[in-house]
Design a protein around this motif. Sequence first.
Motif, PDB file in Angstrom:
ATOM      1  N   ALA A  69      38.721  35.314  30.744  1.00 30.29           N
ATOM      2  CA  ALA A  69      39.194  36.818  29.594  1.00 30.29           C
ATOM      3  C   ALA A  69      39.727  37.738  31.461  1.00 30.29           C
ATOM      4  CB  ALA A  69      37.977  37.631  29.870  1.00 30.29           C
ATOM      5  N   ASP A  70      40.239  37.348  32.227  1.00 26.16           N
ATOM      6  CA  ASP A  70      41.097  37.714  33.277  1.00 26.16           C
ATOM      7  C   ASP A  70      42.101  37.387  32.841  1.00 26.16           C
ATOM      8  OD1 ASP A  70      39.827  35.606  34.238  1.00 26.16           O
ATOM      9  OD2 ASP A  70      38.958  37.357  36.715  1.00 26.16           O
ATOM     10  N   ASP A  71      42.564  36.376  32.592  1.00 24.52           N
ATOM     11  CA  ASP A  71      44.456  35.625  32.657  1.00 24.52           C
ATOM     12  C   ASP A  71      45.541  36.754  31.553  1.00 24.52           C
ATOM     13  OD1 ASP A  71      46.228  33.970  32.097  1.00 24.52           O
ATOM     14  OD2 ASP A  71      45.614  32.279  31.874  1.00 24.52           O
ATOM     15  N   PRO A  72      45.914  37.387  32.612  1.00 22.80           N
ATOM     16  CA  PRO A  72      47.509  37.994  31.975  1.00 22.80           C
ATOM     17  C   PRO A  72      47.803  37.143  30.872  1.00 22.80           C
ATOM     18  CG  PRO A  72      47.868  37.902  34.161  1.00 22.80           C
ATOM     19  CD  PRO A  72      47.156  37.055  34.281  1.00 22.80           C
ATOM     20  N   LEU A 247      36.077  46.063  39.962  1.00 26.94           N
ATOM     21  CA  LEU A 247      37.228  45.674  38.917  1.00 26.94           C
ATOM     22  C   LEU A 247      35.984  44.855  38.118  1.00 26.94           C
ATOM     23  CD1 LEU A 247      40.222  45.413  40.612  1.00 26.94           C
ATOM     24  CD2 LEU A 247      38.925  47.116  39.411  1.00 26.94           C
ATOM     25  N   ARG A 248      35.807  44.748  37.123  1.00 26.43           N
ATOM     26  CA  ARG A 248      35.046  43.692  36.216  1.00 26.43           C
ATOM     27  C   ARG A 248      36.499  42.575  35.494  1.00 26.43           C
ATOM     28  NH1 ARG A 248      32.762  47.885  36.879  1.00 26.43           N
ATOM     29  NH2 ARG A 248      31.141  48.633  35.972  1.00 26.43           N
ATOM     30  N   GLN A 249      35.427  41.422  35.100  1.00 21.38           N
ATOM     31  CA  GLN A 249      35.825  40.382  34.845  1.00 21.38           C
ATOM     32  C   GLN A 249      36.808  40.128  33.080  1.00 21.38           C
ATOM     33  OE1 GLN A 249      34.233  37.224  32.650  1.00 21.38           O
ATOM     34  NE2 GLN A 249      35.458  36.188  32.355  1.00 21.38           N
ATOM     35  N   ALA A 250      35.975  41.080  32.696  1.00 21.06           N
ATOM     36  CA  ALA A 250      36.265  41.131  31.190  1.00 21.06           C
ATOM     37  C   ALA A 250      36.171  42.391  30.930  1.00 21.06           C
ATOM     38  CB  ALA A 250      35.732  40.694  30.099  1.00 21.06           C
ATOM     39  N   PRO A 251      37.648  43.197  30.170  1.00 22.40           N
ATOM     40  CA  PRO A 251      37.724  44.587  29.957  1.00 22.40           C
ATOM     41  C   PRO A 251      35.508  44.916  28.930  1.00 22.40           C
ATOM     42  CG  PRO A 251      38.523  43.222  28.074  1.00 22.40           C
ATOM     43  CD  PRO A 251      38.340  42.538  29.614  1.00 22.40           C
ATOM     44  N   SER A 288      44.174  45.445  42.722  1.00 20.06           N
ATOM     45  CA  SER A 288      44.695  45.947  43.475  1.00 20.06           C
ATOM     46  C   SER A 288      44.974  45.923  45.338  1.00 20.06           C
ATOM     47  CB  SER A 288      42.859  46.813  43.990  1.00 20.06           C
ATOM     48  OG  SER A 288      41.799  45.682  44.317  1.00 20.06           O
ATOM     49  N   ARG A 289      45.264  46.711  45.600  1.00 21.47           N
ATOM     50  CA  ARG A 289      45.620  46.465  47.345  1.00 21.47           C
ATOM     51  C   ARG A 289      45.163  45.357  47.965  1.00 21.47           C
ATOM     52  NH1 ARG A 289      48.900  52.204  48.495  1.00 21.47           N
ATOM     53  NH2 ARG A 289      50.733  52.147  46.871  1.00 21.47           N
ATOM     54  N   ASP A 290      43.331  45.376  47.732  1.00 24.96           N
ATOM     55  CA  ASP A 290      43.017  44.576  48.717  1.00 24.96           C
ATOM     56  C   ASP A 290      42.768  43.956  48.421  1.00 24.96           C
ATOM     57  OD1 ASP A 290      41.449  44.298  46.614  1.00 24.96           O
ATOM     58  OD2 ASP A 290      39.540  44.810  47.732  1.00 24.96           O
ATOM     59  N   GLY A 291      44.020  42.245  47.267  1.00 24.26           N
ATOM     60  CA  GLY A 291      44.400  41.627  46.084  1.00 24.26           C
ATOM     61  C   GLY A 291      43.352  41.161  45.108  1.00 24.26           C
ATOM     62  N   GLN A 292      42.188  42.244  45.268  1.00 25.66           N
ATOM     63  CA  GLN A 292      40.798  42.171  44.085  1.00 25.66           C
ATOM     64  C   GLN A 292      41.974  41.821  42.861  1.00 25.66           C
ATOM     65  OE1 GLN A 292      39.204  39.951  43.385  1.00 25.66           O
ATOM     66  NE2 GLN A 292      37.680  40.556  44.200  1.00 25.66           N
ATOM     67  N   HIS A 293      41.241  41.536  41.576  1.00 25.94           N
ATOM     68  CA  HIS A 293      41.983  41.436  40.633  1.00 25.94           C
ATOM     69  C   HIS A 293      41.121  41.512  39.200  1.00 25.94           C
ATOM     70  CE1 HIS A 293      44.191  38.787  37.370  1.00 25.94           C
ATOM     71  NE2 HIS A 293      43.067  38.376  37.289  1.00 25.94           N
ATOM     72  N   GLY A 294      40.824  42.552  38.583  1.00 27.98           N
ATOM     73  CA  GLY A 294      40.392  42.908  37.908  1.00 27.98           C
ATOM     74  C   GLY A 294      40.344  43.508  37.010  1.00 27.98           C
ATOM     75  N   TRP A 295      39.452  43.896  35.592  1.00 27.77           N
ATOM     76  CA  TRP A 295      39.624  44.959  34.713  1.00 27.77           C
ATOM     77  C   TRP A 295      39.134  45.993  35.223  1.00 27.77           C
ATOM     78  CZ3 TRP A 295      42.013  45.063  29.832  1.00 27.77           C
ATOM     79  CH2 TRP A 295      43.060  43.237  29.391  1.00 27.77           C
ATOM     80  N   TRP A 296      40.106  47.632  34.813  1.00 30.58           N
ATOM     81  CA  TRP A 296      39.159  48.778  34.768  1.00 30.58           C
ATOM     82  C   TRP A 296      39.840  49.786  34.130  1.00 30.58           C
ATOM     83  CZ3 TRP A 296      36.309  50.969  38.322  1.00 30.58           C
ATOM     84  CH2 TRP A 296      35.885  52.443  38.556  1.00 30.58           C
ATOM     85  N   ARG A 297      38.844  50.282  33.348  1.00 28.50           N
ATOM     86  CA  ARG A 297      39.005  51.461  31.843  1.00 28.50           C
ATOM     87  C   ARG A 297      39.606  53.073  32.811  1.00 28.50           C
ATOM     88  NH1 ARG A 297      35.574  55.172  28.967  1.00 28.50           N
ATOM     89  NH2 ARG A 297      36.472  54.653  26.769  1.00 28.50           N
ATOM     90  N   GLY A 298      40.261  53.390  32.425  1.00 26.65           N
ATOM     91  CA  GLY A 298      40.780  54.373  32.731  1.00 26.65           C
ATOM     92  C   GLY A 298      41.800  54.376  33.584  1.00 26.65           C
ATOM     93  N   ILE A 299      42.743  54.422  33.086  1.00 26.74           N
ATOM     94  CA  ILE A 299      44.778  54.253  33.799  1.00 26.74           C
ATOM     95  C   ILE A 299      45.191  55.626  33.503  1.00 26.74           C
ATOM     96  CG2 ILE A 299      46.580  52.686  34.476  1.00 26.74           C
ATOM     97  CD1 ILE A 299      44.350  51.709  35.139  1.00 26.74           C
ATOM     98  N   CYS A 300      45.560  55.948  34.563  1.00 22.85           N
ATOM     99  CA  CYS A 300      46.661  57.143  34.169  1.00 22.85           C
ATOM    100  C   CYS A 300      48.178  57.214  35.147  1.00 22.85           C
ATOM    101  CB  CYS A 300      45.945  58.578  34.470  1.00 22.85           C
ATOM    102  SG  CYS A 300      46.436  58.886  36.997  1.00 22.85           S
ATOM    103  N   SER A 301      48.993  58.421  34.952  1.00 29.98           N
ATOM    104  CA  SER A 301      50.269  57.711  35.674  1.00 29.98           C
ATOM    105  C   SER A 301      50.573  59.146  36.360  1.00 29.98           C
ATOM    106  CB  SER A 301      51.322  57.971  34.628  1.00 29.98           C
ATOM    107  OG  SER A 301      51.542  58.844  33.809  1.00 29.98           O
ATOM    108  N   ASN A 302      49.671  59.827  36.735  1.00 29.17           N
ATOM    109  CA  ASN A 302      49.964  60.897  37.657  1.00 29.17           C
ATOM    110  C   ASN A 302      50.298  61.021  39.185  1.00 29.17           C
ATOM    111  OD1 ASN A 302      49.741  63.223  39.182  1.00 29.17           O
ATOM    112  ND2 ASN A 302      48.103  64.687  37.889  1.00 29.17           N
ATOM    113  N   GLN A 303      51.516  61.518  39.335  1.00 29.37           N
ATOM    114  CA  GLN A 303      52.041  61.026  40.914  1.00 29.37           C
ATOM    115  C   GLN A 303      51.529  61.468  41.592  1.00 29.37           C
ATOM    116  OE1 GLN A 303      56.264  59.349  40.273  1.00 29.37           O
ATOM    117  NE2 GLN A 303      55.906  59.569  37.519  1.00 29.37           N
ATOM    118  N   VAL A 304      51.083  62.874  41.487  1.00 30.61           N
ATOM    119  CA  VAL A 304      51.298  63.735  42.493  1.00 30.61           C
ATOM    120  C   VAL A 304      49.848  63.891  43.338  1.00 30.61           C
ATOM    121  CG1 VAL A 304      53.169  65.483  42.077  1.00 30.61           C
ATOM    122  CG2 VAL A 304      51.420  65.636  40.964  1.00 30.61           C
TER     123      VAL A 304
END
Length: 308
Positions: A69-72, A247-251, A288-304
Motif C-alpha cells: 500500500a506504500d508503493d507509488p 508515517l504509516r504503511q497505508a493511508p 521524510s528527510r531522515d529517509g523514512q517513507h510512508g503516508w501522512w494525512r494533512g499536507i499543505c503548501s505554506n512556504q513561510v
Amino acid sequence: MIRSIYLSAFAVLITANALAEDAINPLVSDPALYEAAVALVPKGLVAGQAFRYDTETKTAYVAAFRDGADDPQDPGLDVDGGQVLELKLAENGGKLNIASHVLRPRQSADDVAPPEQWEPGAPPVGTPIPSGVIPCSINGWSNDPDPSGLNVRAAPDTRSMILGRLAPPWKGSGGADIAGDMGYRTEFRIIGYRKGWFLIQDAQEPGAPYEDPPPKRHPKSFKGRGWVKARLVGAAYANSNLSPALLRQAPHRDAALRPTLDGEPRLSIDGTLEVLEACSGQWALTRSRDGQHGWWRGICSNQVTNCS
C-alpha cells in the motif's frame, strides 16, 4: 523482514491509541501477545495497530492493510478500510492467550476513534476526475529550479502535449530567502494521482499568496488543469493530530507505524517532507528527510510558516 520492522516499533504502538480503554488492552501492554497476533495475519497483508479491546467479551482487534500500500506504482486508497483481525482471548494459567481468531473486512462500527482534524479545502469542481486516476485533495508546490518553469502536460506521459508551464521560483522583492534557498515556489492544488504523476489545477504565482508577487517580466504560470511529474512536486507536513507523529504503511490512522530512522521518537513535521510520492484523498505518500517513507494525512503548501 517487513514483520520484524513493525514489531521493532512496538514500543511506539503503546502511545498510538487514543481511547481510554487502551490502558487495559492486552495487545498493547503485552508485546508477546501482539507478536502472536501478528503471526496470524496472512501473507499479502501487514499488521497495523491493536486499535480496540472489548473487556466484556475479551475480544481484541488488530488492523491489517495490503502489503504494498506504500508503493507509488500501486498505492493504497484512503477509502480502503483494510481488514480486521478479530481475536478472542482466554485466560490460561493466569495469562491471556489467543483462543480463536477471524480475519474480516473492516466495518463502520470499527471506527470508534474520532477523525483527524484536518480541512484541506473544498473538493475540485468542474470536469470530473478521469477514470483510472486516484482522487486527491491536497496542496503542493513546484520544486523544479528550471528557469523556464515546470511543464504541465495534457496526460501523465512525457510524450504528451505541453499545455503550459508553472513559473520558476521567485526570490522575493527583498531578495531574502524567505521560503528557503529556492525562494517562493509556485503553489497549486493536487486533485489526482496516476503512476508518478499529479493532476493539478489553480496554480498561483510564486509569492502571490504572501503579498509578494513577482514582477511582470517574471514567467507566468499555467492555471488550468494538467499533469506534472510527482518527483518535481514538494509540500509540507501539516499538524493533523495524527498520534503519534509517525508515517504509516497505508493511508489510514490504524495502519502500521513507521519508526523514524534518525533516532528521534517522533517525526518532526517542520521542514522535513522531502518528496511527495503519491496521494489519495487527504493523505500523501511521502519520504521524510531522515529517509523514512510512508503516508501522512494533512499536507499543505505554506512556504513561510509551519502548517500547524
